[in-house]
Design a protein around this motif. Sequence first.
Motif, PDB file in Angstrom:
ATOM      1  N   LYS A  53      36.560  45.855  30.770  1.00  0.00           N
ATOM      2  CA  LYS A  53      36.658  45.452  32.189  1.00  0.00           C
ATOM      3  C   LYS A  53      35.314  44.925  32.708  1.00  0.00           C
ATOM      4  O   LYS A  53      34.906  45.198  33.842  1.00  0.00           O
ATOM      5  N   ALA A  54      34.645  44.171  31.859  1.00  0.00           N
ATOM      6  CA  ALA A  54      33.397  43.509  32.221  1.00  0.00           C
ATOM      7  C   ALA A  54      33.660  42.010  32.365  1.00  0.00           C
ATOM      8  O   ALA A  54      34.743  41.523  32.036  1.00  0.00           O
ATOM      9  N   THR A  55      32.678  41.284  32.865  1.00  0.00           N
ATOM     10  CA  THR A  55      32.815  39.859  33.132  1.00  0.00           C
ATOM     11  C   THR A  55      31.974  39.072  32.144  1.00  0.00           C
ATOM     12  O   THR A  55      30.806  39.413  31.908  1.00  0.00           O
ATOM     13  N   PHE A  56      32.548  38.018  31.571  1.00  0.00           N
ATOM     14  CA  PHE A  56      31.875  37.249  30.526  1.00  0.00           C
ATOM     15  C   PHE A  56      31.598  35.823  30.972  1.00  0.00           C
ATOM     16  O   PHE A  56      32.508  35.096  31.373  1.00  0.00           O
ATOM     17  N   PHE A  57      30.326  35.440  30.899  1.00  0.00           N
ATOM     18  CA  PHE A  57      29.897  34.081  31.218  1.00  0.00           C
ATOM     19  C   PHE A  57      29.342  33.403  29.972  1.00  0.00           C
ATOM     20  O   PHE A  57      28.746  34.052  29.115  1.00  0.00           O
ATOM     21  N   ILE A  58      29.510  32.085  29.920  1.00  0.00           N
ATOM     22  CA  ILE A  58      28.844  31.273  28.905  1.00  0.00           C
ATOM     23  C   ILE A  58      27.831  30.387  29.621  1.00  0.00           C
ATOM     24  O   ILE A  58      28.136  29.790  30.655  1.00  0.00           O
ATOM     25  N   ASN A  59      26.628  30.318  29.086  1.00  0.00           N
ATOM     26  CA  ASN A  59      25.569  29.521  29.689  1.00  0.00           C
ATOM     27  C   ASN A  59      25.743  28.042  29.322  1.00  0.00           C
ATOM     28  O   ASN A  59      25.795  27.698  28.134  1.00  0.00           O
ATOM     29  N   ALA A  62      36.944  31.562  29.091  1.00  0.00           N
ATOM     30  CA  ALA A  62      35.924  32.511  29.541  1.00  0.00           C
ATOM     31  C   ALA A  62      36.114  32.850  31.018  1.00  0.00           C
ATOM     32  O   ALA A  62      36.673  32.061  31.781  1.00  0.00           O
ATOM     33  N   ASP A  63      35.633  34.022  31.397  1.00  0.00           N
ATOM     34  CA  ASP A  63      35.684  34.395  32.817  1.00  0.00           C
ATOM     35  C   ASP A  63      34.874  33.432  33.660  1.00  0.00           C
ATOM     36  O   ASP A  63      35.232  33.129  34.796  1.00  0.00           O
ATOM     37  N   GLY A  64      33.735  32.978  33.093  1.00  0.00           N
ATOM     38  CA  GLY A  64      32.873  32.135  33.901  1.00  0.00           C
ATOM     39  C   GLY A  64      31.907  31.307  33.085  1.00  0.00           C
ATOM     40  O   GLY A  64      31.763  31.471  31.874  1.00  0.00           O
ATOM     41  N   VAL A  65      31.225  30.417  33.787  1.00  0.00           N
ATOM     42  CA  VAL A  65      30.182  29.584  33.193  1.00  0.00           C
ATOM     43  C   VAL A  65      28.971  29.639  34.117  1.00  0.00           C
ATOM     44  O   VAL A  65      29.112  29.695  35.343  1.00  0.00           O
ATOM     45  N   HIS A  66      27.775  29.682  33.513  1.00  0.00           N
ATOM     46  CA  HIS A  66      26.542  29.683  34.299  1.00  0.00           C
ATOM     47  C   HIS A  66      25.817  28.373  34.054  1.00  0.00           C
ATOM     48  O   HIS A  66      25.593  27.988  32.898  1.00  0.00           O
ATOM     49  N   VAL A  67      25.443  27.699  35.128  1.00  0.00           N
ATOM     50  CA  VAL A  67      24.763  26.410  34.995  1.00  0.00           C
ATOM     51  C   VAL A  67      23.414  26.453  35.711  1.00  0.00           C
ATOM     52  O   VAL A  67      23.240  27.136  36.717  1.00  0.00           O
ATOM     53  N   GLY A  68      22.465  25.691  35.173  1.00  0.00           N
ATOM     54  CA  GLY A  68      21.186  25.520  35.832  1.00  0.00           C
ATOM     55  C   GLY A  68      21.262  24.311  36.743  1.00  0.00           C
ATOM     56  O   GLY A  68      22.119  23.443  36.569  1.00  0.00           O
ATOM     57  N   PHE A  69      20.375  24.248  37.707  1.00  0.00           N
ATOM     58  CA  PHE A  69      20.403  23.099  38.610  1.00  0.00           C
ATOM     59  C   PHE A  69      19.977  21.822  37.900  1.00  0.00           C
ATOM     60  O   PHE A  69      20.210  20.722  38.384  1.00  0.00           O
ATOM     61  N   ARG A  70      19.372  21.978  36.736  1.00  0.00           N
ATOM     62  CA  ARG A  70      18.975  20.793  35.972  1.00  0.00           C
ATOM     63  C   ARG A  70      20.109  20.342  35.055  1.00  0.00           C
ATOM     64  O   ARG A  70      19.999  19.326  34.372  1.00  0.00           O
ATOM     65  N   ASP A  71      21.172  21.096  35.005  1.00  0.00           N
ATOM     66  CA  ASP A  71      22.355  20.696  34.244  1.00  0.00           C
ATOM     67  C   ASP A  71      23.263  19.915  35.197  1.00  0.00           C
ATOM     68  O   ASP A  71      22.809  19.342  36.158  1.00  0.00           O
ATOM     69  N   GLN A  72      24.546  19.906  34.937  1.00  0.00           N
ATOM     70  CA  GLN A  72      25.437  19.217  35.870  1.00  0.00           C
ATOM     71  C   GLN A  72      25.558  20.017  37.160  1.00  0.00           C
ATOM     72  O   GLN A  72      25.258  21.202  37.201  1.00  0.00           O
ATOM     73  N   ASP A 123      30.064  31.101  42.613  1.00  0.00           N
ATOM     74  CA  ASP A 123      30.521  32.471  42.884  1.00  0.00           C
ATOM     75  C   ASP A 123      29.377  33.468  42.933  1.00  0.00           C
ATOM     76  O   ASP A 123      29.519  34.562  43.478  1.00  0.00           O
ATOM     77  N   TYR A 124      28.247  33.141  42.310  1.00  0.00           N
ATOM     78  CA  TYR A 124      27.029  33.924  42.501  1.00  0.00           C
ATOM     79  C   TYR A 124      25.846  32.978  42.300  1.00  0.00           C
ATOM     80  O   TYR A 124      25.963  31.919  41.677  1.00  0.00           O
ATOM     81  N   VAL A 125      24.709  33.369  42.857  1.00  0.00           N
ATOM     82  CA  VAL A 125      23.484  32.584  42.704  1.00  0.00           C
ATOM     83  C   VAL A 125      22.392  33.477  42.134  1.00  0.00           C
ATOM     84  O   VAL A 125      22.306  34.659  42.464  1.00  0.00           O
ATOM     85  N   VAL A 177      36.288  22.838  35.731  1.00  0.00           N
ATOM     86  CA  VAL A 177      36.862  24.118  35.288  1.00  0.00           C
ATOM     87  C   VAL A 177      38.022  24.598  36.152  1.00  0.00           C
ATOM     88  O   VAL A 177      38.726  25.544  35.789  1.00  0.00           O
ATOM     89  N   GLY A 178      38.229  23.982  37.316  1.00  0.00           N
ATOM     90  CA  GLY A 178      39.293  24.436  38.198  1.00  0.00           C
ATOM     91  C   GLY A 178      38.839  25.570  39.097  1.00  0.00           C
ATOM     92  O   GLY A 178      37.668  25.948  39.118  1.00  0.00           O
ATOM     93  N   GLU A 179      39.788  26.129  39.832  1.00  0.00           N
ATOM     94  CA  GLU A 179      39.451  27.116  40.864  1.00  0.00           C
ATOM     95  C   GLU A 179      39.295  28.535  40.336  1.00  0.00           C
ATOM     96  O   GLU A 179      38.632  29.362  40.955  1.00  0.00           O
ATOM     97  N   LYS A 180      39.885  28.842  39.186  1.00  0.00           N
ATOM     98  CA  LYS A 180      39.915  30.243  38.749  1.00  0.00           C
ATOM     99  C   LYS A 180      38.643  30.694  38.043  1.00  0.00           C
ATOM    100  O   LYS A 180      38.256  31.854  38.144  1.00  0.00           O
ATOM    101  N   MET A 181      38.006  29.796  37.309  1.00  0.00           N
ATOM    102  CA  MET A 181      36.824  30.203  36.547  1.00  0.00           C
ATOM    103  C   MET A 181      35.636  30.448  37.479  1.00  0.00           C
ATOM    104  O   MET A 181      35.389  29.679  38.400  1.00  0.00           O
ATOM    105  N   LEU A 182      34.906  31.526  37.216  1.00  0.00           N
ATOM    106  CA  LEU A 182      33.716  31.848  37.993  1.00  0.00           C
ATOM    107  C   LEU A 182      32.562  30.923  37.614  1.00  0.00           C
ATOM    108  O   LEU A 182      32.432  30.527  36.450  1.00  0.00           O
ATOM    109  N   ILE A 183      31.739  30.599  38.591  1.00  0.00           N
ATOM    110  CA  ILE A 183      30.554  29.772  38.340  1.00  0.00           C
ATOM    111  C   ILE A 183      29.331  30.485  38.894  1.00  0.00           C
ATOM    112  O   ILE A 183      29.294  30.870  40.066  1.00  0.00           O
TER     113      ILE A 183
END
Length: 209
Positions: A63-69, A80-90, A125-127, A99-105
Amino acid sequence: MKSLQGIYAVTDEVLTPKSTIVKQVEEALEAGAKVIQLRDKSSTDDELEPIAKSLQDLCDQKKATFFINDRVQLAKKIGADGVHVGFRDQTVKETREEVGEKMLIGVSCYGDIERAKQAVNDGADYVAFGAIYPSKTKPKADVVSKEIISKAKAELDVPICVIGGINRKNINEIVDFQPDLYALVSDIFESESIKKTVTELNKLISKSE
């Protein structure tokens, strides 16, 4: 929605090699890590796909949350539950459209509150702010004032993540600012006992809850 608070363990190509990464992450989860990020800048998506699937399965079990960088396509492919992006990426807007509305960013905002506001407006969804301290894994990263945490919590209505050089010796200095997520790399995955380290970290942040 899965949790976006607590200890956030971020993997590293050197400290969590492919041969042991799943076992290492499992230990972190068993000790109470709430969020995991697969961060690998050098492998191909095909090389990482089986690992990402295994880590997502583990996070589901715990019951943890998984992000891919960064790797938006891989995150979509394995669900995946989510994706993490840098401001220098897209941009966050581009990522949300992809990714649509369901995936966390999650998004890196370094020390820039205006970037964070824009990211939230665009669907983050978080900063994340940092480096809070000099970082072994990102030695060139600028260190930002801890006051950014208070400012972000006052002005934003999404979870606030802190990253960069955080460890068991200095995490007490951050707890009073009450960030939602504490992202760590070296202190967790360099330690002799991942379980012991994560357990200690959870005890240290629990006083803020």
